[in-house]
Design a protein around this motif. Structure first.
Motif, PDB file in Angstrom:
ATOM      1  N   PRO A 239      -5.340   1.363  -1.994  1.00 26.23           N
ATOM      2  CA  PRO A 239      -5.795   1.257  -0.605  1.00 26.23           C
ATOM      3  C   PRO A 239      -5.460   2.498   0.219  1.00 26.23           C
ATOM      4  O   PRO A 239      -4.466   3.173  -0.023  1.00 26.23           O
ATOM      5  CB  PRO A 239      -5.033   0.034  -0.087  1.00 26.23           C
ATOM      6  CG  PRO A 239      -3.815  -0.055  -0.948  1.00 26.23           C
ATOM      7  CD  PRO A 239      -4.230   0.442  -2.300  1.00 26.23           C
ATOM      8  N   ASN A 240      -6.299   2.773   1.211  1.00 24.26           N
ATOM      9  CA  ASN A 240      -6.093   3.911   2.099  1.00 24.26           C
ATOM     10  C   ASN A 240      -5.774   3.494   3.526  1.00 24.26           C
ATOM     11  O   ASN A 240      -5.826   4.312   4.448  1.00 24.26           O
ATOM     12  CB  ASN A 240      -7.339   4.815   2.102  1.00 24.26           C
ATOM     13  CG  ASN A 240      -7.502   5.564   0.803  1.00 24.26           C
ATOM     14  OD1 ASN A 240      -6.525   5.886   0.132  1.00 24.26           O
ATOM     15  ND2 ASN A 240      -8.743   5.823   0.425  1.00 24.26           N
ATOM     16  N   SER A 241      -5.470   2.221   3.725  1.00 28.21           N
ATOM     17  CA  SER A 241      -5.081   1.731   5.040  1.00 28.21           C
ATOM     18  C   SER A 241      -4.355   0.406   4.857  1.00 28.21           C
ATOM     19  O   SER A 241      -4.406  -0.205   3.775  1.00 28.21           O
ATOM     20  CB  SER A 241      -6.305   1.524   5.945  1.00 28.21           C
ATOM     21  OG  SER A 241      -7.086   0.429   5.484  1.00 28.21           O
ATOM     22  N   ILE A 242      -3.719  -0.053   5.911  1.00 28.42           N
ATOM     23  CA  ILE A 242      -3.008  -1.326   5.831  1.00 28.42           C
ATOM     24  C   ILE A 242      -3.990  -2.488   5.721  1.00 28.42           C
ATOM     25  O   ILE A 242      -3.737  -3.461   5.004  1.00 28.42           O
ATOM     26  CB  ILE A 242      -2.055  -1.489   7.031  1.00 28.42           C
ATOM     27  CG1 ILE A 242      -0.906  -0.477   6.892  1.00 28.42           C
ATOM     28  CG2 ILE A 242      -1.515  -2.912   7.116  1.00 28.42           C
ATOM     29  CD1 ILE A 242       0.076  -0.473   8.034  1.00 28.42           C
ATOM     30  N   ASP A 243      -5.130  -2.388   6.389  1.00 25.75           N
ATOM     31  CA  ASP A 243      -6.137  -3.440   6.238  1.00 25.75           C
ATOM     32  C   ASP A 243      -6.647  -3.510   4.803  1.00 25.75           C
ATOM     33  O   ASP A 243      -6.858  -4.601   4.260  1.00 25.75           O
ATOM     34  CB  ASP A 243      -7.309  -3.207   7.204  1.00 25.75           C
ATOM     35  CG  ASP A 243      -6.959  -3.600   8.635  1.00 25.75           C
ATOM     36  OD1 ASP A 243      -5.985  -4.357   8.823  1.00 25.75           O
ATOM     37  OD2 ASP A 243      -7.667  -3.153   9.558  1.00 25.75           O
ATOM     38  N   GLN A 244      -6.839  -2.357   4.180  1.00 24.91           N
ATOM     39  CA  GLN A 244      -7.242  -2.354   2.777  1.00 24.91           C
ATOM     40  C   GLN A 244      -6.136  -2.933   1.895  1.00 24.91           C
ATOM     41  O   GLN A 244      -6.411  -3.586   0.885  1.00 24.91           O
ATOM     42  CB  GLN A 244      -7.594  -0.939   2.327  1.00 24.91           C
ATOM     43  CG  GLN A 244      -8.916  -0.423   2.877  1.00 24.91           C
ATOM     44  CD  GLN A 244      -9.262   0.961   2.356  1.00 24.91           C
ATOM     45  OE1 GLN A 244      -8.697   1.437   1.375  1.00 24.91           O
ATOM     46  NE2 GLN A 244     -10.194   1.616   3.025  1.00 24.91           N
TER      47      GLN A 244
ATOM     48  N   SER B  45      -3.210   6.093   3.763  1.00 24.14           N
ATOM     49  CA  SER B  45      -2.373   5.038   4.338  1.00 24.14           C
ATOM     50  C   SER B  45      -1.384   5.615   5.348  1.00 24.14           C
ATOM     51  O   SER B  45      -1.077   4.980   6.360  1.00 24.14           O
ATOM     52  CB  SER B  45      -1.622   4.297   3.234  1.00 24.14           C
ATOM     53  OG  SER B  45      -2.507   3.539   2.440  1.00 24.14           O
ATOM     54  N   PHE B  46      -0.885   6.824   5.074  1.00 25.40           N
ATOM     55  CA  PHE B  46       0.061   7.442   6.002  1.00 25.40           C
ATOM     56  C   PHE B  46      -0.567   7.620   7.380  1.00 25.40           C
ATOM     57  O   PHE B  46       0.094   7.411   8.408  1.00 25.40           O
ATOM     58  CB  PHE B  46       0.528   8.794   5.473  1.00 25.40           C
ATOM     59  CG  PHE B  46       1.477   9.513   6.404  1.00 25.40           C
ATOM     60  CD1 PHE B  46       2.812   9.152   6.467  1.00 25.40           C
ATOM     61  CD2 PHE B  46       1.021  10.524   7.219  1.00 25.40           C
ATOM     62  CE1 PHE B  46       3.686   9.795   7.329  1.00 25.40           C
ATOM     63  CE2 PHE B  46       1.886  11.185   8.089  1.00 25.40           C
ATOM     64  CZ  PHE B  46       3.220  10.823   8.142  1.00 25.40           C
ATOM     65  N   ASP B  47      -1.821   8.002   7.426  1.00 25.04           N
ATOM     66  CA  ASP B  47      -2.512   8.175   8.707  1.00 25.04           C
ATOM     67  C   ASP B  47      -2.512   6.864   9.484  1.00 25.04           C
ATOM     68  O   ASP B  47      -2.299   6.838  10.708  1.00 25.04           O
ATOM     69  CB  ASP B  47      -3.946   8.648   8.446  1.00 25.04           C
ATOM     70  CG  ASP B  47      -4.658   9.091   9.708  1.00 25.04           C
ATOM     71  OD1 ASP B  47      -4.078   9.869  10.482  1.00 25.04           O
ATOM     72  OD2 ASP B  47      -5.810   8.651   9.924  1.00 25.04           O
TER      73      ASP B  47
ATOM     74  N   ILE C 282       4.547  -1.789   2.928  1.00 25.30           N
ATOM     75  CA  ILE C 282       4.135  -0.641   3.729  1.00 25.30           C
ATOM     76  C   ILE C 282       4.380  -0.897   5.219  1.00 25.30           C
ATOM     77  O   ILE C 282       4.536   0.047   5.996  1.00 25.30           O
ATOM     78  CB  ILE C 282       2.656  -0.287   3.474  1.00 25.30           C
ATOM     79  CG1 ILE C 282       2.348   1.104   4.052  1.00 25.30           C
ATOM     80  CG2 ILE C 282       1.728  -1.352   4.026  1.00 25.30           C
ATOM     81  CD1 ILE C 282       0.998   1.646   3.654  1.00 25.30           C
ATOM     82  N   VAL C 283       4.460  -2.162   5.623  1.00 25.86           N
ATOM     83  CA  VAL C 283       4.713  -2.435   7.042  1.00 25.86           C
ATOM     84  C   VAL C 283       6.096  -1.951   7.455  1.00 25.86           C
ATOM     85  O   VAL C 283       6.331  -1.636   8.630  1.00 25.86           O
ATOM     86  CB  VAL C 283       4.553  -3.937   7.372  1.00 25.86           C
ATOM     87  CG1 VAL C 283       3.114  -4.388   7.132  1.00 25.86           C
ATOM     88  CG2 VAL C 283       5.527  -4.804   6.577  1.00 25.86           C
ATOM     89  N   TYR C 284       7.023  -1.879   6.495  1.00 26.03           N
ATOM     90  CA  TYR C 284       8.330  -1.304   6.811  1.00 26.03           C
ATOM     91  C   TYR C 284       8.212   0.174   7.141  1.00 26.03           C
ATOM     92  O   TYR C 284       9.011   0.717   7.905  1.00 26.03           O
ATOM     93  CB  TYR C 284       9.294  -1.479   5.632  1.00 26.03           C
ATOM     94  CG  TYR C 284       9.810  -2.881   5.423  1.00 26.03           C
ATOM     95  CD1 TYR C 284      10.102  -3.709   6.499  1.00 26.03           C
ATOM     96  CD2 TYR C 284      10.023  -3.365   4.132  1.00 26.03           C
ATOM     97  CE1 TYR C 284      10.568  -4.998   6.283  1.00 26.03           C
ATOM     98  CE2 TYR C 284      10.505  -4.645   3.916  1.00 26.03           C
ATOM     99  CZ  TYR C 284      10.777  -5.459   5.000  1.00 26.03           C
ATOM    100  OH  TYR C 284      11.255  -6.728   4.800  1.00 26.03           O
ATOM    101  N   GLY C 285       7.227   0.846   6.562  1.00 27.42           N
ATOM    102  CA  GLY C 285       7.003   2.251   6.876  1.00 27.42           C
ATOM    103  C   GLY C 285       6.625   2.432   8.340  1.00 27.42           C
ATOM    104  O   GLY C 285       7.054   3.394   8.988  1.00 27.42           O
TER     105      GLY C 285
END
Length: 352
Positions: A179-184, A246-248, A335-338
């Protein structure tokens, strides 16, 4: 071309695998937690209200299985497969699916985790992974076949030759797209949950992610647009993150702006220190894990003391931060911890 090269380097460093997954379609068969709410839900066999989900008649259980299986799906590589029944022997070749599975299924259903599951600094499940004797990688063909899993999870970057050999041996292999985003990432969790017959658990896990994101959102909602800091990721190999990463998304949800994206750069480009000066970020994020002899602390200090960067806002204001790789680059719910880590580093006063 830069994006492809940089992606391959990242993959080689993290999983030691360099080829594409399932490029030709075919057919097959078959950490630190701040509070109790910070812990990703585990599969205990009980619903959130405490009722036993495993309870019920054999007839009801059979009906539930019939509703979902057999399940015919295509993976990220276009490979079509049929999962005949709810998988009871699941193996994972990636850290992302390791982390997702431990919150979706009972541990008795997992026959192997990836070799990265117990790797300090990159894994969010180091302690839990110690309970699993079987760790597998792209070099574990014979071990995987001997375990005879009902379902093996791999990724879009897994070696296609390995996949062919596993499928020739009768193993059902499902490759997911990174995935490239949190929604993905949420979509990926739904995808994995469906395949293992735990759709409700998948929704619970996504609800937990939304809760954590809402907690951060509530903390930073007072920020005005002109108060939002700009950020840039930078590692010792001069790679950074641009658009469609995802970082973005993590940066945006942490109440910040990614200067690399604003500059129109996509994916994982390399940038020079001269470009950092031009971008002039308010915050520089460096990795918490080093793949060289130089420690993360030494690299961060090198940037702070670099005379060529002395006029960069992040350096002048002592905002060169080491952020957990296990959180920031997680291909899982963690990733939400990021988002939380970055928001706390950038706006500590809002989290007091």
């Amino acid at each position: 071309m830069k994006r492809i090269i940089s992606l391959l380097i990242v993959i080689m460093m993290t999983v030691g695998i360099v080829a594409g997954c399932g490029q030709n379609a075919g057919n097959g068969t078959m950490n630190e937690k701040s509070s109790e709410s910070s812990v990703a839900p585990e599969n205990t066999g009980e619903s959130q209200d405490g009722s036993d989900q495993s309870a019920g008649t054999a007839e009801n259980q059979e009906e539930a299985v019939t509703d979902e299986f057999p399940l015919t799906v295509k993976d990220a590589g276009g490979f079509e497969m049929t999962i005949e029944k709810k998988p009871e022997k699941i193996a994972s070749l990636t850290l992302g699916t390791d982390e997702m599975l431990l919150s979706l299924v009972d541990s008795s259903r997992i026959v192997a985790l990836s070799s990265m599951a117990d790797m300090e600094g990159t894994s969010n499940i180091v302690e839990e992974a110690k309970a699993f004797p079987n760790k597998i990688s792209s070099q574990s063909l014979e071990t995987i076949i001997s375990l005879s899993p009902d379902l093996l999870f791999a990724s879009s970057w897994t070696d296609v030759n390995l996949l062919e050999q596993l499928r020739d041996a009768g193993i059902v292999v499902y490759c997911y797209e990174s995935p490239n985003s949190i929604d993905q990432q949420k979509d990926t969790i739904r995808e994995i949950a469906k395949l293992v017959g735990e759709k409700e658990k998948g929704e619970e896990l996504i609800a937990w992610m939304d809760q954590k994101l809402k907690e951060v959102e509530d903390k930073i909602k007072s920020l005005k647009e002109d108060e939002k800091l700009s950020a840039l990721y930078y590692d010792s190999s001069t790679y950074t993150y641009g658009k469609n990463t995802s970082f973005d998304d993590v940066v945006t949800r942490a109440g910040m702006r990614n200067v690399v994206s604003e500059a129109g750069l996509d994916g994982w480009p390399q940038i020079s220190k001269e470009e950092i000066v031009k971008l002039n970020p308010d915050v520089i994020i460096v990795p918490s894990v080093s793949w060289t002899e130089q420690t993360p602390e030494a690299f961060a200090e090198e940037l702070r003391k670099d005379p060529g960067l002395k006029e960069v806002s992040a350096v002048k204001n002592n905002r060169v931060f080491i952020i957990s790789d296990a959180h920031r680059s997680a291909i899982s719910q963690y990733i939400v911890y990021g988002v939380e880590d970055l928001a706390k580093a950038a706006y500590p006063d809002l989290f007091k």
